[in-house]
Scaffold this active site. Structure first.
Site, PDB file in Angstrom:
ATOM      1  N   GLU A  45       3.067  -0.045   3.610  1.00 29.43           N
ATOM      2  CA  GLU A  45       3.138   1.312   3.306  1.00 29.43           C
ATOM      3  C   GLU A  45       4.110   1.990   3.296  1.00 29.43           C
ATOM      4  O   GLU A  45       5.633   2.598   3.546  1.00 29.43           O
ATOM      5  CB  GLU A  45       2.746   2.371   4.091  1.00 29.43           C
ATOM      6  CG  GLU A  45       0.991   1.486   5.151  1.00 29.43           C
ATOM      7  CD  GLU A  45      -0.091   2.193   4.069  1.00 29.43           C
ATOM      8  OE1 GLU A  45      -0.687   2.544   3.354  1.00 29.43           O
ATOM      9  OE2 GLU A  45      -0.766   1.114   5.171  1.00 29.43           O
TER      10      GLU A  45
ATOM     11  N   HIS B 100       1.249  -1.390  -0.219  1.00 30.32           N
ATOM     12  CA  HIS B 100      -0.230   0.035   0.009  1.00 30.32           C
ATOM     13  C   HIS B 100       0.603   1.115   0.113  1.00 30.32           C
ATOM     14  O   HIS B 100       2.170   1.292  -0.088  1.00 30.32           O
ATOM     15  CB  HIS B 100      -0.935  -0.319   1.415  1.00 30.32           C
ATOM     16  CG  HIS B 100      -1.647  -1.072   1.275  1.00 30.32           C
ATOM     17  ND1 HIS B 100      -3.462  -0.403   1.194  1.00 30.32           N
ATOM     18  CD2 HIS B 100      -2.448  -2.302   1.321  1.00 30.32           C
ATOM     19  CE1 HIS B 100      -3.926  -1.615   0.800  1.00 30.32           C
ATOM     20  NE2 HIS B 100      -3.397  -2.557   1.047  1.00 30.32           N
TER      21      HIS B 100
HETATM   22  O1  0X9 Z   1      -6.636   1.393   6.123  1.00 30.12           O
HETATM   23  C1  0X9 Z   1      -6.000   0.878   5.558  1.00 30.12           C
HETATM   24  O2  0X9 Z   1      -6.725  -0.221   4.034  1.00 30.12           O
HETATM   25  C2  0X9 Z   1      -4.373   0.922   5.554  1.00 30.12           C
HETATM   26  N1  0X9 Z   1      -3.892   1.972   4.978  1.00 30.12           N
HETATM   27  S1  0X9 Z   1      -4.044   2.527   3.310  1.00 30.12           S
HETATM   28  O3  0X9 Z   1      -3.729   3.973   4.247  1.00 30.12           O
HETATM   29  N2  0X9 Z   1      -3.122   2.392   3.277  1.00 30.12           N
HETATM   30  O4  0X9 Z   1      -5.354   3.079   3.570  1.00 30.12           O
HETATM   31  C3  0X9 Z   1      -4.009   0.020   6.585  1.00 30.12           C
HETATM   32  C4  0X9 Z   1      -4.162  -1.607   7.061  1.00 30.12           C
HETATM   33  C5  0X9 Z   1      -3.796  -2.237   8.027  1.00 30.12           C
HETATM   34  N3  0X9 Z   1      -4.859  -3.283   8.271  1.00 30.12           N
HETATM   35  C6  0X9 Z   1      -5.276  -3.291   9.260  1.00 30.12           C
HETATM   36  N4  0X9 Z   1      -6.265  -2.384   9.354  1.00 30.12           N
HETATM   37  N5  0X9 Z   1      -6.481  -4.520   9.201  1.00 30.12           N
HETATM   38 ZN    ZN Z   2      -3.955   1.207   1.608  1.00 27.00          ZN
END
Ligand code: 0X9
Ligand code: ZN
Length: 426
Positions: free
Chosen positions: A388, A313
């Site tokens: 990330e 990500h």
């Molecule tokens: O929010 C998300 O899906 C992820 N960050 S983003 O800024 N790329 O959208 C982090 C996901 C981490 N994992 C979980 N929360 N399960």
């Molecule tokens: Zn993401």
């Protein structure tokens, strides 16, 4: 000036023989990129609970803790609200960019080849079609090393292919599964996954004893959300699209946040139930999206062999592990997850890259239905991470920096490989 069809036509033709600068308006014109800095522990509550009741302010990145910014995209009518919020909570406010729409336009004008379907550049942001073409070419050139497995079709009908790279396909080696691009605006993620494929398949020392393919097989799905990816490439207005492009009959709005759609502790935290919510709609049910179903099948069909799952990500330079659905407690084996994450961060740093902030996803901010939790909690994959990539450019990481950054992160993948081989190799 509105970007009319004619203006676009003139830009494309370069009709007067000189560079004709036309700036188009889009929905982010006059939006300000604001960073709120929590500088003391007492500020943490304020950054972690920030909310705009009207949903007009977009949260681009959450804060992990002290000195880690909360990044917001703020329309002009909400600037006062955000300034007041910062002031009343003692947060330092930094106005990074006054006209964010212009940034997106500039980016799209710098990249004319984005619109060319078939041209491919390993250090570029390629179209889905160009990436697929490249994968076919590799499979054709190295049939004993690279195999493509058709998984099915995205909502809009794009064919998704899993890339399997193995120097000993019959050996039953442990598998590392990497995916990217569930969030369409995070372009650097598919770029990294494609680069990883290229290095694995073409580096002459990959197959040597002690090389990255020695004793470990790699499965890679470089664009999990191809519909969203192509949509976000289609104009500056769409550049920040995050979700899939599915449509259910009972809503006028499109898309689901794929990383809230996995069937493990689905929707218990950090999601929206509103299909019109721009960011985190979890879907009408778990696995409502064909794209997340395909990824989960890869995990479940290969659960005995997959020992590590990494979902790519952007942004923020974090490397986080389960649990993501809660920040209240950690998995029993969290220390192993933490140790491997830190070793990978050190490897990237040694290659000249920025270190990662390694922690559990839920301690950063709780959000359920992520692929990392599903891999760990439902498929029983013993190492699972969300990576990330990049810091400092939000979702528009400059294409010109890919040639420096991608090789640095690759060194982290080598470290992952070494450790998986050591622990699970036969
Ligand atoms: O929010 C998300 O899906 C992820 N960050 S983003 O800024 N790329 O959208 C982090 C996901 C981490 N994992 C979980 N929360 N399960
Ligand atoms: Zn993401």
């Amino acid at each position: 000036m509105k970007c009319t069809v004619m203006a676009r036509f003139l830009i494309v033709l370069g009709i007067f023989g000189f560079i004709f600068q036309v700036h188009c308006s889009n929905q982010y014109d006059n939006h300000t990129l604001v960073r709120l800095h929590p500088t003391l522990p007492v500020h943490l509550n304020a950054v972690k609970t920030f909310q705009d009741p009207s949903l007009e302010v977009s949260v681009l990145k959450e804060s992990r803790g002290v000195n880690d910014t909360l990044d917001l995209l703020v329309p002009p009518n909400k600037l006062g609200f955000v300034h007041d919020y910062a002031k009343s909570n003692g947060l330092t406010l930094e106005e990074k960019q006054r006209n964010y729409g212009r940034t997106l336009e500039d980016e799209s004008q710098r990249l004319p080849r984005r619109r060319v379907l078939r041209s491919f550049n390993i250090f570029g942001y390629n179209s889905f079609g160009a990436i697929q073409g490249y994968l076919e070419e590799l499979a054709h050139k190295f049939p004993n090393l690279v195999q493509l497995q058709e998984l099915g079709k995205s909502f809009e009908g794009r064919t998704m292919k899993l890339v399997k790279i193995s120097s000993q396909p019959e050996a039953g080696n442990p598998v590392i599964f990497v995916d990217a691009g569930i969030h369409s605006r995070e372009w650097v993620a598919p770029a990294m996954a494609t680069y990883l494929i290229s290095r694995l398949a073409t580096d002459s020392d990959s197959m040597q004893i002690g090389g990255i393919l020695d004793g470990v097989d790699w499965y890679i799905l470089p664009v999990v959300n191809p519909d969203g990816y192509e949509y976000s490439r289609s104009s500056a207005n769409k550049r920040l699209w995050r979700k899939t492009r599915s449509k259910t009959t009972n809503s006028r709005c499109y898309g689901v946040d794929g990383n809230r759609n996995y069937g493990f502790k689905w929707a218990v935290s950090g999601v929206s139930n509103d299909p019109c919510h721009a960011e985190t709609f979890a879907g009408n049910k778990a696995f409502s999206e064909p794209e997340t179903r395909m990824v989960s099948s890869v995990m479940l069909d290969n659960k005995q062999r997959i020992k590590l799952y990494v979902s790519l990500h952007s942004y923020g330079q974090y490397l986080v592990y389960p649990w993501g659905y809660t920040g209240d407690y950690l998995p029993k084996q969290w220390k192993k997850l933490d140790n491997m994450g830190k070793a990978v961060s050190v490897a990237v740093q040694r290659a000249g890259g920025k270190p990662f902030k390694v922690m559990s996803a839920g301690k950063w901010y709780p959000a359920a239905g992520g692929s990392d939790d599903f891999a760990y909690g439902a498929a029983g994959i013993p190492y699972s991470y969300t990576m990330e990539l990049t810091e400092g450019y939000e979702f528009t990481f400059p294409e010109s920096l890919l040639s420096k950054t991608l090789p640095q992160v690759y060194e982290g993948f080598k470290e992952f490989g070494k450790r998986i081989k050591k622990e699970f190799g036969r």
